[in-house]
Design an enzyme around this catalytic site. Structure first.
Site, short mmCIF file in Angstrom:
data_model
loop_
_atom_site.label_atom_id
_atom_site.label_comp_id
_atom_site.label_asym_id
_atom_site.label_seq_id
_atom_site.Cartn_x
_atom_site.Cartn_y
_atom_site.Cartn_z
N TRP A 119 -6.16 3.08 -0.10
CA TRP A 119 -5.92 1.68 0.25
C TRP A 119 -5.67 1.50 1.73
O TRP A 119 -6.17 0.55 2.35
CB TRP A 119 -4.78 1.09 -0.58
CG TRP A 119 -5.22 0.83 -2.00
CD1 TRP A 119 -4.79 1.48 -3.13
CD2 TRP A 119 -6.22 -0.10 -2.43
NE1 TRP A 119 -5.46 1.00 -4.23
CE2 TRP A 119 -6.34 0.04 -3.84
CE3 TRP A 119 -7.04 -1.03 -1.78
CZ2 TRP A 119 -7.23 -0.72 -4.59
CZ3 TRP A 119 -7.93 -1.79 -2.54
CH2 TRP A 119 -8.01 -1.63 -3.92
N ASP A 139 1.66 -2.84 2.87
CA ASP A 139 0.95 -3.26 1.66
C ASP A 139 1.76 -2.69 0.50
O ASP A 139 1.71 -1.50 0.23
CB ASP A 139 -0.47 -2.70 1.69
CG ASP A 139 -1.23 -2.96 0.38
OD1 ASP A 139 -0.64 -3.53 -0.56
OD2 ASP A 139 -2.41 -2.56 0.31
N LYS A 190 -0.23 -5.89 -10.25
CA LYS A 190 0.26 -4.56 -10.59
C LYS A 190 1.65 -4.67 -11.24
O LYS A 190 1.87 -4.20 -12.33
CB LYS A 190 0.34 -3.66 -9.36
CG LYS A 190 -0.90 -3.68 -8.46
CD LYS A 190 -2.12 -3.07 -9.12
CE LYS A 190 -3.42 -3.33 -8.39
NZ LYS A 190 -3.51 -2.88 -7.02
C1 LIG Z 1 -4.73 -3.08 -6.07
C2 LIG Z 1 -4.41 -2.89 -4.63
C3 LIG Z 1 -5.06 -3.64 -3.64
C4 LIG Z 1 -6.23 -4.55 -3.93
O1 LIG Z 1 -5.89 -5.75 -4.35
P1 LIG Z 1 -7.00 -6.85 -4.76
O2 LIG Z 1 -6.14 -7.87 -5.38
O3 LIG Z 1 -7.98 -6.22 -5.67
O4 LIG Z 1 -7.65 -7.30 -3.50
C5 LIG Z 1 -4.67 -3.45 -2.33
N1 LIG Z 1 -3.72 -2.57 -2.00
C6 LIG Z 1 -3.10 -1.81 -2.93
C7 LIG Z 1 -2.05 -0.84 -2.52
C8 LIG Z 1 -3.43 -1.96 -4.27
O5 LIG Z 1 -2.81 -1.22 -5.21
#
Ligand SMILES: *Cc1c(COP(=O)(O)O)cnc(C)c1O
Length: 370
Positions: A103, A177, A201
């Site tokens: 990511w 993030d 998540k």
């Molecule tokens: C799932 C995830 C994303 C992606 O998110 P989207 O909603 O699909 O754009 C970005 N960063 C992390 C750490 C993730 O787990």
């Protein structure tokens, strides 16, 4: 409900608390006597505004967000934020990034479209299985921010402590993030300038993106930034510059209420869920480590509490493992296609019993096939 629901280890969209789904089902046709389902309400009406205000307030309380930070409910997901953050914060200048997995690699590549991006540290040589110590990061003077993915969902690498950029001699704000571990533990806001995460998540349905941003970082968007993604415009409009993802916000709000009331091991709220997450992860890693049949390859000091990738040493058994798991009500254990193997995502809403059932299955499958 008569039949217990299976345990769902999906990495996202992911399992939600059963009580929340049940309440949403009960309120589907008529939210609290309003005669409307939440999906049918104007986002500017009294009913929805009350849902929104409760959700923002509860999130602020749960995460102990200081008064000089704004909470924004946006859209576009984590990947959208990979562009939205540099559009708002980079001022077209320097951005430093730390690569710790899939990511953060994606975030870094996207930011390159908008800014001069420098990789300050990377664990690529170690195949994303450890964290480069903060003391080794090559941070630049004048960087507009430093990007970190605080929990790498695919690689299973988590920062158990956020870096202190000031102590490393950098004046840049830290951007995290936290998509895949938001609300699993407290956040040290003294070390953070901006945090973003998709809801799907650990919070609720896909479609809602949470941004928590320090006020002094608002108002510097590049002219090319779409208005709907300009943090200042969104903040000034209380996340209602355009129609927000109302139903996702409603479910997120129910999850926040669930978390506030959550009790475990004599604790309550976020402290309780954090303790249960610690216990769940410890149980699962111990089961993997005590076996010669399975393996987790992440360094012990940065193993994720949320996403546990693991491998069967004999990968020819992968399909049989997944089929047997499903038959026991253990769903979505297949690893991400980029790394293979298995992955158990054990987010907030996955009960302790789910991890216990998985550990029992690990033992039984090994006994039959080892
Ligand atoms: C799932 C995830 C994303 C992606 O998110 P989207 O909603 O699909 O754009 C970005 N960063 C992390 C750490 C993730 O787990």
């Amino acid at each position: 409900m008569s039949q217990p629901r299976p345990f769902n280890f999906s990495a996202g969209p992911a399992t939600l608390p059963e009580e929340v789904l049940q309440q949403a089902a009960d309120e589907m046709l008529d939210w609290q006597g309003s005669g409307m389902g939440v999906m049918e309400m104007s986002h500017r009406g009294r009913e929805f505004i009350s849902i929104y205000e409760q959700a923002v307030g509860d999130l602020r309380e749960l995460l102990q967000v200081p008064a000089n930070f704004r909470i924004l409910f946006m859209q576009g997901g984590g990947l959208g934020e990979n562009a939205i953050v540099p559009l708002n914060l980079s001022r077209g200048g320097k951005v430093d990034a730390v690569i710790t997995g899939s990511w953060s690699t994606k975030s870094t590549n996207e930011a390159k479209r908008y800014a001069d991006v420098h990789v300050a540290a990377s664990n690529l040589a170690d195949r994303h299985r450890s964290l480069p110590p903060a003391s080794s990061w090559q941070l630049r003077d004048g960087a507009s921010y430093v990007h970190v993915c605080s929990n790498e969902t695919i690689d299973g690498v988590e920062f158990h402590e956020l870096p202190d950029l000031k102590a490393l001699g950098s004046a840049a704000p830290l951007v995290i993030d936290f998509s895949s571990h938001v609300l699993s533990r407290p956040v040290d806001w003294s070390r953070v300038g901006l945090a973003f995460g998709g809801a799907q998540k650990n919070i609720g349905p896909a479609g809602l993106t949470i941004v928590v941003v320090r006020e002094d970082l608002l108002g510097h968007a590049l002219p090319s930034c779409p208005s709907a993604f300009d943090y200042k415009i969104v903040a000034d409009a209380d996340s209602m510059f355009n129609t927000p993802p109302t139903y996702s916000i409603y479910i997120a709000g129910l999850v926040f209420q669930w978390l506030k009331k959550f009790e475990y091991a004599g604790k309550s709220g976020l402290a309780a869920i954090e303790q249960r997450n610690i216990d769940k992860a410890a149980l699962l890693y111990a089961a993997l480590d005590s076996s010669q049949f399975y393996e987790n390859r992440v360094a012990a000091n940065c193993r994720s509490r949320m996403n546990v990738p693991f491998y069967l040493r004999d990968e020819r058994l992968n399909d049989a493992f997944l089929t047997g798991a499903k038959a026991r009500g253990l769903l979505q254990l297949k690893g991400h296609k980029s790394v293979g193997g298995m992955r158990a995502s054990i987010y907030n809403a996955l009960p302790l019993e789910g991890v216990q059932a998985l550990c029992t299955y690990l033992k039984d499958f090994e006994a039959q096939n080892g």
